[in-house]
Design a protein around this motif. Structure first.
Motif, PDB file in Angstrom:
ATOM      1  N   ARG A 101       3.035   3.070   2.668  1.00  0.00           N
ATOM      2  CA  ARG A 101       2.242   3.341   3.864  1.00  0.00           C
ATOM      3  C   ARG A 101       2.003   2.079   4.678  1.00  0.00           C
ATOM      4  N   HIS A 102       1.797   0.953   3.995  1.00  0.00           N
ATOM      5  CA  HIS A 102       1.631  -0.338   4.675  1.00  0.00           C
ATOM      6  C   HIS A 102       2.321  -1.406   3.856  1.00  0.00           C
ATOM      7  N   LEU A 103       2.938  -2.365   4.548  1.00  0.00           N
ATOM      8  CA  LEU A 103       3.667  -3.441   3.884  1.00  0.00           C
ATOM      9  C   LEU A 103       3.465  -4.742   4.643  1.00  0.00           C
ATOM     10  N   LEU A 104       3.348  -5.834   3.915  1.00  0.00           N
ATOM     11  CA  LEU A 104       3.279  -7.154   4.533  1.00  0.00           C
ATOM     12  C   LEU A 104       4.433  -8.009   4.012  1.00  0.00           C
ATOM     13  N   GLY A 105       4.946  -8.874   4.879  1.00  0.00           N
ATOM     14  CA  GLY A 105       6.054  -9.739   4.510  1.00  0.00           C
ATOM     15  C   GLY A 105       7.382  -9.102   4.892  1.00  0.00           C
ATOM     16  N   LEU A 106       8.184  -9.849   5.631  1.00  0.00           N
ATOM     17  CA  LEU A 106       9.491  -9.350   6.070  1.00  0.00           C
ATOM     18  C   LEU A 106      10.602 -10.279   5.592  1.00  0.00           C
ATOM     19  N   TRP A 149       0.864  -1.178   0.000  1.00  0.00           N
ATOM     20  CA  TRP A 149       0.000   0.000   0.000  1.00  0.00           C
ATOM     21  C   TRP A 149       0.904   1.231   0.000  1.00  0.00           C
ATOM     22  N   LEU A 150       0.742   2.072  -1.018  1.00  0.00           N
ATOM     23  CA  LEU A 150       1.702   3.138  -1.285  1.00  0.00           C
ATOM     24  C   LEU A 150       1.105   4.513  -1.042  1.00  0.00           C
ATOM     25  N   ASP A 151       1.987   5.473  -0.770  1.00  0.00           N
ATOM     26  CA  ASP A 151       1.627   6.883  -0.810  1.00  0.00           C
ATOM     27  C   ASP A 151       1.765   7.325  -2.254  1.00  0.00           C
ATOM     28  N   ALA A 152       0.658   7.596  -2.918  1.00  0.00           N
ATOM     29  CA  ALA A 152       0.696   7.867  -4.351  1.00  0.00           C
ATOM     30  C   ALA A 152       0.727   9.349  -4.684  1.00  0.00           C
ATOM     31  N   LEU A 153      -0.088  10.156  -3.948  1.00  0.00           N
ATOM     32  CA  LEU A 153      -0.199  11.574  -4.237  1.00  0.00           C
ATOM     33  C   LEU A 153      -0.259  12.357  -2.926  1.00  0.00           C
ATOM     34  N   PRO A 154       0.130  13.624  -2.938  1.00  0.00           N
ATOM     35  CA  PRO A 154       0.011  14.444  -1.726  1.00  0.00           C
ATOM     36  C   PRO A 154      -1.436  14.508  -1.259  1.00  0.00           C
ATOM     37  N   GLY A 182      -2.655  12.477   1.128  1.00  0.00           N
ATOM     38  CA  GLY A 182      -3.103  11.202   1.658  1.00  0.00           C
ATOM     39  C   GLY A 182      -3.708  10.262   0.643  1.00  0.00           C
ATOM     40  N   THR A 183      -3.526  10.529  -0.647  1.00  0.00           N
ATOM     41  CA  THR A 183      -4.051   9.638  -1.674  1.00  0.00           C
ATOM     42  C   THR A 183      -3.141   8.419  -1.799  1.00  0.00           C
ATOM     43  N   PHE A 220      -7.674   2.874   2.941  1.00  0.00           N
ATOM     44  CA  PHE A 220      -7.707   1.706   2.075  1.00  0.00           C
ATOM     45  C   PHE A 220      -8.876   0.770   2.391  1.00  0.00           C
ATOM     46  N   GLY A 221      -9.660   1.080   3.423  1.00  0.00           N
ATOM     47  CA  GLY A 221     -10.822   0.272   3.749  1.00  0.00           C
ATOM     48  C   GLY A 221     -10.489  -1.122   4.233  1.00  0.00           C
ATOM     49  N   LEU A 222      -9.375  -1.259   4.932  1.00  0.00           N
ATOM     50  CA  LEU A 222      -8.944  -2.573   5.399  1.00  0.00           C
ATOM     51  C   LEU A 222      -8.651  -2.525   6.886  1.00  0.00           C
ATOM     52  N   ARG A 223      -9.069  -3.549   7.598  1.00  0.00           N
ATOM     53  CA  ARG A 223      -8.721  -3.722   9.009  1.00  0.00           C
ATOM     54  C   ARG A 223      -8.116  -5.117   9.158  1.00  0.00           C
ATOM     55  N   LEU A 224      -6.918  -5.168   9.754  1.00  0.00           N
ATOM     56  CA  LEU A 224      -6.154  -6.410   9.816  1.00  0.00           C
ATOM     57  C   LEU A 224      -5.968  -6.845  11.258  1.00  0.00           C
TER      58      LEU A 224
END
Length: 242
Positions: free
Chosen positions: A163-168, A124-129, A131-132, A198-202
């Motif tokens: 902004r968010h990453l999974l897997g180390l 999940w990336l920071d794409a635009l200023p 908070g997009t 992003f509409g996700l809760r983990l």
């Protein structure tokens, strides 16, 4: 920074041999004895405020988490950046040269850089200023049957603000980033992590889940194309769910 600390369980001798064969081009690999979740005393970890009493990590997830935490502590104590990998990581033949080049051009105050991609998964990336955000999805495809092609491919990787990453499976962490993650993650505890925007809760089921509660506050990046992929075999993995 060029030294790669590879987490490997003492009982996973064959996995280490496969890692070394596949990644013989790496010049400076240091084996870190992973913490075996089957041998841990949870009551003691609770007493030491390392985990919460109601944490429901599997033995494999807990051992994996504490292995990463131990290396973060080492990075913080040494005040040195550190590159960490799990023993199922498969590295590009150009990993070291690309890493040096990318690090020389990224902001000096970076906290965390993910070099790998867990297939299939998302970033999940920071794409635009303002908070997009954007979601990057990886598909397994046939890459695991074309490992030689992946390792030898000539690519032009770039670091993207994440902004968010999974897997180390493979990442670099700065001393500042290590201290921030230690402060946030300990004690390891149950929680729901909202991926705001992003509409996700983990649910927190592993160390790469709980880190996402802090990741938006870090100067975190992901590498695209990735410089490492993972052979996600469950056998004797440091993350095995037992």
């Amino acid at each position: 920074m060029t030294e790669i600390h590879v987490i490997n369980l003492d009982r996973s001798v064959e996995r280490l041999e496969i890692f070394r064969q596949r990644n013989a081009h790496l010049k400076n690999v240091h084996r870190y004895p992973g913490i075996d979740g089957r041998t841990l005393n949870r009551d003691r970890l609770i007493e030491e405020n390392i985990i919460a009493p109601d944490l429901d990590y599997t033995a494999g997830s807990l051992g994996c988490a504490l292995s990463h935490v131990a290396l973060w502590k080492e990075a913080a104590d040494r005040n040195e950046c550190m590159t960490v990998a799990e023993d199922d990581a498969i590295f590009s033949h150009h990993f070291e040269s690309h890493m040096r080049s990318l690090l020389s051009n990224v902001r000096t105050d970076w906290d965390f850089i993910l070099w790998s991609a867990s297939l299939p998964c998302y970033a999940w990336l920071d794409a635009l200023p303002g908070g997009t955000g954007a979601r990057l999805q990886f598909f397994t495809g046939e890459v695991m049957t074309h490992i030689d092609e992946f390792q030898g491919a000539e690519t032009e990787p770039a670091l993207l603000r994440a902004r968010h990453l999974l897997g180390l499976q493979c990442y670099s962490i700065s001393p500042k980033g290590a201290r921030a993650l230690l402060d946030w993650c300990l004690p390891i505890r149950p929680m729901l992590i909202d991926f705001t925007g992003f509409g996700l809760r983990l649910n927190n089921t592993g160390i790469d889940c709980i880190t996402n509660g802090l990741m938006p506050s870090l100067k975190a990046y992901t590498c695209l194309p990735p410089l490492a992929i993972t052979d996600d075999r469950p056998e004797d993995s440091v993350r095995v769910n037992t």
